[in-house]
Structure formats: C-alpha cells, structure tokens
Write a protein that holds these residues in place. Structure first.
Motif, PDB file in Angstrom:
ATOM      1  N   ARG A 282     118.884  62.566  78.062  1.00  0.00           N
ATOM      2  CA  ARG A 282     119.297  63.682  78.898  1.00  0.00           C
ATOM      3  C   ARG A 282     120.563  63.309  79.667  1.00  0.00           C
ATOM      4  N   ALA A 283     121.087  64.273  80.401  1.00  0.00           N
ATOM      5  CA  ALA A 283     122.311  64.035  81.180  1.00  0.00           C
ATOM      6  C   ALA A 283     122.067  62.946  82.229  1.00  0.00           C
ATOM      7  N   LEU A 284     123.064  62.085  82.392  1.00  0.00           N
ATOM      8  CA  LEU A 284     123.022  60.999  83.371  1.00  0.00           C
ATOM      9  C   LEU A 284     124.037  61.282  84.468  1.00  0.00           C
ATOM     10  N   PRO A 285     123.949  60.590  85.608  1.00  0.00           N
ATOM     11  CA  PRO A 285     125.013  60.702  86.608  1.00  0.00           C
ATOM     12  C   PRO A 285     126.370  60.369  85.996  1.00  0.00           C
ATOM     13  N   ALA A 286     127.408  60.993  86.522  1.00  0.00           N
ATOM     14  CA  ALA A 286     128.745  60.868  85.930  1.00  0.00           C
ATOM     15  C   ALA A 286     129.199  59.419  85.802  1.00  0.00           C
ATOM     16  N   ALA A 287     128.927  58.595  86.822  1.00  0.00           N
ATOM     17  CA  ALA A 287     129.384  57.202  86.786  1.00  0.00           C
ATOM     18  C   ALA A 287     128.723  56.433  85.648  1.00  0.00           C
ATOM     19  N   GLN A 288     127.427  56.707  85.399  1.00  0.00           N
ATOM     20  CA  GLN A 288     126.725  55.999  84.330  1.00  0.00           C
ATOM     21  C   GLN A 288     127.215  56.460  82.956  1.00  0.00           C
ATOM     22  N   GLU A 289     127.453  57.762  82.812  1.00  0.00           N
ATOM     23  CA  GLU A 289     127.958  58.254  81.527  1.00  0.00           C
ATOM     24  C   GLU A 289     129.332  57.653  81.231  1.00  0.00           C
ATOM     25  N   GLU A 290     130.177  57.570  82.259  1.00  0.00           N
ATOM     26  CA  GLU A 290     131.509  57.009  82.036  1.00  0.00           C
ATOM     27  C   GLU A 290     131.410  55.524  81.680  1.00  0.00           C
ATOM     28  N   ALA A 291     130.523  54.787  82.356  1.00  0.00           N
ATOM     29  CA  ALA A 291     130.370  53.357  82.048  1.00  0.00           C
ATOM     30  C   ALA A 291     129.882  53.159  80.611  1.00  0.00           C
ATOM     31  N   LEU A 292     128.903  53.949  80.183  1.00  0.00           N
ATOM     32  CA  LEU A 292     128.403  53.832  78.810  1.00  0.00           C
ATOM     33  C   LEU A 292     129.496  54.174  77.797  1.00  0.00           C
ATOM     34  N   LEU A 293     130.283  55.204  78.090  1.00  0.00           N
ATOM     35  CA  LEU A 293     131.365  55.579  77.178  1.00  0.00           C
ATOM     36  C   LEU A 293     132.395  54.464  77.068  1.00  0.00           C
ATOM     37  N   ARG A 294     132.789  53.890  78.207  1.00  0.00           N
ATOM     38  CA  ARG A 294     133.821  52.852  78.193  1.00  0.00           C
ATOM     39  C   ARG A 294     133.337  51.579  77.497  1.00  0.00           C
ATOM     40  N   VAL A 295     132.075  51.229  77.687  1.00  0.00           N
ATOM     41  CA  VAL A 295     131.526  50.064  76.981  1.00  0.00           C
ATOM     42  C   VAL A 295     131.516  50.327  75.478  1.00  0.00           C
ATOM     43  N   ALA A 296     131.119  51.532  75.082  1.00  0.00           N
ATOM     44  CA  ALA A 296     131.134  51.872  73.655  1.00  0.00           C
ATOM     45  C   ALA A 296     132.547  51.770  73.092  1.00  0.00           C
ATOM     46  N   GLN A 297     133.536  52.280  73.832  1.00  0.00           N
ATOM     47  CA  GLN A 297     134.924  52.231  73.364  1.00  0.00           C
ATOM     48  C   GLN A 297     135.411  50.789  73.216  1.00  0.00           C
ATOM     49  N   GLU A 298     135.085  49.940  74.194  1.00  0.00           N
ATOM     50  CA  GLU A 298     135.528  48.547  74.149  1.00  0.00           C
ATOM     51  C   GLU A 298     134.870  47.813  72.987  1.00  0.00           C
ATOM     52  N   ALA A 299     133.567  48.037  72.802  1.00  0.00           N
ATOM     53  CA  ALA A 299     132.863  47.380  71.699  1.00  0.00           C
ATOM     54  C   ALA A 299     133.391  47.854  70.346  1.00  0.00           C
ATOM     55  N   LEU A 300     133.682  49.146  70.222  1.00  0.00           N
ATOM     56  CA  LEU A 300     134.260  49.667  68.981  1.00  0.00           C
ATOM     57  C   LEU A 300     135.649  49.095  68.737  1.00  0.00           C
ATOM     58  N   HIS A 301     136.414  48.973  69.797  1.00  0.00           N
ATOM     59  CA  HIS A 301     137.756  48.376  69.705  1.00  0.00           C
ATOM     60  C   HIS A 301     137.663  46.966  69.114  1.00  0.00           C
ATOM     61  N   ASN A 302     136.754  46.164  69.636  1.00  0.00           N
ATOM     62  CA  ASN A 302     136.588  44.791  69.144  1.00  0.00           C
ATOM     63  C   ASN A 302     136.144  44.779  67.684  1.00  0.00           C
ATOM     64  N   ALA A 303     135.160  45.620  67.372  1.00  0.00           N
ATOM     65  CA  ALA A 303     134.611  45.616  66.014  1.00  0.00           C
ATOM     66  C   ALA A 303     135.648  46.061  64.987  1.00  0.00           C
ATOM     67  N   LEU A 304     136.438  47.072  65.313  1.00  0.00           N
ATOM     68  CA  LEU A 304     137.371  47.625  64.347  1.00  0.00           C
ATOM     69  C   LEU A 304     138.672  46.832  64.239  1.00  0.00           C
ATOM     70  N   ARG A 305     139.049  46.136  65.295  1.00  0.00           N
ATOM     71  CA  ARG A 305     140.336  45.425  65.268  1.00  0.00           C
ATOM     72  C   ARG A 305     140.200  43.933  64.987  1.00  0.00           C
ATOM     73  N   HIS A 306     139.047  43.377  65.318  1.00  0.00           N
ATOM     74  CA  HIS A 306     138.952  41.917  65.258  1.00  0.00           C
ATOM     75  C   HIS A 306     137.882  41.372  64.318  1.00  0.00           C
ATOM     76  N   SER A 307     136.856  42.167  64.001  1.00  0.00           N
ATOM     77  CA  SER A 307     135.703  41.575  63.305  1.00  0.00           C
ATOM     78  C   SER A 307     135.810  41.607  61.785  1.00  0.00           C
ATOM     79  N   GLY A 308     136.660  42.488  61.252  1.00  0.00           N
ATOM     80  CA  GLY A 308     136.699  42.663  59.806  1.00  0.00           C
ATOM     81  C   GLY A 308     135.469  43.350  59.256  1.00  0.00           C
TER      82      GLY A 308
END
Length: 381
Positions: A282-308
């Motif tokens: 369900r919907a989360l407080p704005a700060a938690q949703e933003e933190a989850l989104l940013r962590v997902a973006q950073e992890a995807l960045h690492n996986a797509l650019r560095h992991s092969g």
C-alpha cells in the motif's frame, strides 16, 4: 460543540493531530478543510492559498462532489468576500453572504450558500490563505447567522494551527526540492564524466581507424567495430541518466507504478533483461517511498553498468508489517569487504544512509562470480 466540552475538546484534538500527520501541502489543506467542516457542522468548507497574480494557487473544498467541482469551472479569482479576507485580514461572519455589498456572484453550477464564516490564515504578518465555511447545519434565527461567536473562536484556533501545518508542509516540500536538485546535480556530474570518457575513447578509436584504413583494412574494420560498440555504450549511458534525472512521479502514480515505468524504460535501453514484480504494497509516507525508489535506482545503476549481468530482477513486496525491496542480478558479483577497503563503495554508503534515514535496513549479499542481491526493508506499507 453542542455535545459538550469533553466531546468537543476530543474533536478539536483529533483535528489538530490529523493536521500534524501530513507533510504534503495538498494533504494538509484537505485535512484542515474537512476538520473545520466537521467540527463546526457546516455544509461546505473551503481553503484558498493565494498566488501573486490575483488568483489562487490552490483551492481545496469539502462538501462539494467531484462532479460539482468540475462543473463550477476554473479556480476563483481574489474578489468579493475572499479578497476582503485576504486584504483586511479579519474574520467575516455573515447571516447571508449574498446580501453583502461585496458579494459578486458565483458560477451557475456553484451550490447556493447563505450564512458564512471566514477567517484569514496568517503566518505572522503574512496572510497565506483564506478559510471559510458556509451553511451551518442548524436552525437559523430570523435574519441571523447560524454561525456563533463560539464557532468563530474555534475556527480561529484551527486557522492558527492550519498556518503552522501549512508552513511546515511548505518547508518540507522545499527541502525535498533541494534534495532533488542535489541529486540531479550529482547525476549530471556522473553523466558528464561517463559520457566524456566514452566520447574520448570513441574519438581515439575513430582516429586509429582512419589511419589504418589504407594500409591495414582488416585492422581498420576491427577499430570501426569498436567505434560502434563505444557509441552504443554512450547511448546506454545517456538513456540511463535521462531516466534517473526524470522527476519521480511518486505523488501522482505511487511507488509501484513509478518503479514499473522506470524499469520498463531501462529494459528497453539495455541489453540486459530487467524485470519488475510488485504486489501487496500500500501507499507509504513520501519519505519512505522516495528512499525505496532511490535505493532501487542506485542498485540498478550498479547492476547495469558494472556487473555485466544478463538479467536484473526487482521485486517489491511485504514481509510481515514491513515493505521489502529486492534487486537481484546474475552478474560478476563482488566482495563487499574488499570494495569497502578499496574505498569504492558502489553507492552502498548512500543506499545505507537512505535506508536508515527512514528507519529501514539495507542488506547486501554478493560474492565474486555469484551475482548480487541488495535488499532494503522499510517499516509500513
């Protein structure tokens, strides 16, 4: 307040607590208006936040259906009684607003209103809004207003707390804007560095191909293949950066829809397969949703650019009362302790900071040749 002091005090307390729970400006405005209408037993309530051009930047109503509101048309201008409240910064309590000489009418679809109570919402000397109620749900004295002095005093208390809640919400939104601006600046630097390196390599390789084309065509052909590969990598860098720089539509779409959209774009932009599964959140407080989104973006960045990796999978789901984000790739993996000692954090520090900042935790599981799983657990949802 007809139910007695105890029930009235409890109702006021509930309204003030409800105001303090919200951080988004529009949520605060809605809560103020709904609380005022319920507490004072009015048929209609509204709160307008003025802009600098004679209109209202925001105008929130309660007691009017969505269909009625659409039929009424554009937001009102600052005229009539509303303008008087904003300009003169004093309460207005009227037996019939339509009989006041300042009344200038309303659109044909507007509900009919008679008795009226309005107050300015002030932050110090600045009037930051106008809060008003209409049509008290009670018998009216002949020629009199259904709203009483007690109602005016109670609405004044609500207006004071509304000013505090609205100011806090504005400060919170401003802090989010600054955070987003900082993130965009960081990503712009990353984009500049990554693409500059690719373009430099591209230019050198193209120059080498040009020098070899006459005396060694076979080698020149190989260099041209390398040019094509570098150009493709540069295009991927640009696409990924554009996705990250695009503001997340969390307020409008929510976390699940925003993640799904961004991952669909990444899947199209990269050779790796990128998938997403989200359920039960369900919907989360704005700060938690933003933190989850940013962590997902950073992890995807690492996986797509560095992991092969050939496949990156993102899931968002529930674990007991908490929300869990998991980003898993089948790439080369790494030794987290070695990365930390070498001073190359791969964004792990910022991800841990984002998780802990909203009361969550971050777990990293990886080993050379075994891929990587990054998991963030946040309370709620």
């Amino acid at each position: 307040m007809s139910q007695g002091p105890r029930s009235g005090l409890a109702a006021v307390s509930s309204a003030l607590l409800a105001m303090s729970r919200h951080l988004e400006v529009r949520d605060v405005l809605k809560t103020i208006v709904a609380s005022a209408r319920e507490l004072l037993g009015a048929q209609y309530a509204a709160l307008g936040v003025p802009d600098d051009h004679g209109g209202f930047a925001q105008f929130v109503v309660d007691g009017v259906s969505d269909e009625q509101w659409k039929a009424i048309g554009p937001l009102p201008r600052q005229h009539g009684i509303l303008a008087a409240m904003l300009r003169e910064a004093r309460p207005e309590r009227l037996a019939d607003v339509r009989e006041d000489p300042r009344f200038e009418g309303w659109p044909s679809a507007h509900p009919d209103m008679s008795d009226f109570l309005g107050l300015p919402v002030r932050d110090g000397d600045e009037v930051i809004g106008a809060l008003f109620l209409a049509n008290k749900n009670c018998p009216k004295p002949d020629g009199g207003c259904g709203f009483t002095e007690d109602d005016e005093e109670l609405l004044s208390i609500l207006a004071q707390h509304a000013a505090i809640a609205l100011t806090n919400a504005r400060l919170y939104e401003r802090s989010r804007e600054l955070t987003i601006a900082e993130e965009r600046s960081r990503l712009a630097h990353e984009l500049h560095d990554a693409v500059s390196q690719k373009l430099f390599s591209l230019r050198l390789t193209a120059q080498a191909a040009a020098a070899l084309v006459d005396r060694d065509p076979a080698r020149a052909k190989g260099e041209l293949h390398q040019v094509a590969a570098l150009a493709a990598e540069a295009a991927d860098e640009l696409r990924a950066a554009v996705v990250e720089l695009r503001p997340a539509a969390l307020d409008e779409d929510g976390l699940v829809a925003t993640l799904r959209t961004q991952i669909q774009v990444l899947d199209r932009a990269h050779s790796a397969r990128v998938t997403f599964t989200g359920h039960g959140v369900r919907a989360l407080p704005a700060a938690q949703e933003e933190a989850l989104l940013r962590v997902a973006q950073e992890a995807l960045h690492n996986a797509l650019r560095h992991s092969g990796a050939e496949h990156v999978d993102v899931t968002l789901g529930k674990r007991g009362p908490d929300t869990v984000l998991r980003v898993t790739d089948d790439g080369g993996g790494f030794d987290p302790t070695t990365v930390r000692r070498a001073g190359r954090h791969l964004g792990l520090v910022s991800m841990r900071d984002r998780a802990s900042g909203v009361g969550g935790t971050l777990t990293v599981v990886s080993a050379p040749g075994e891929g990587t799983t990054i998991e963030m657990e946040a309370p709620g949802g």
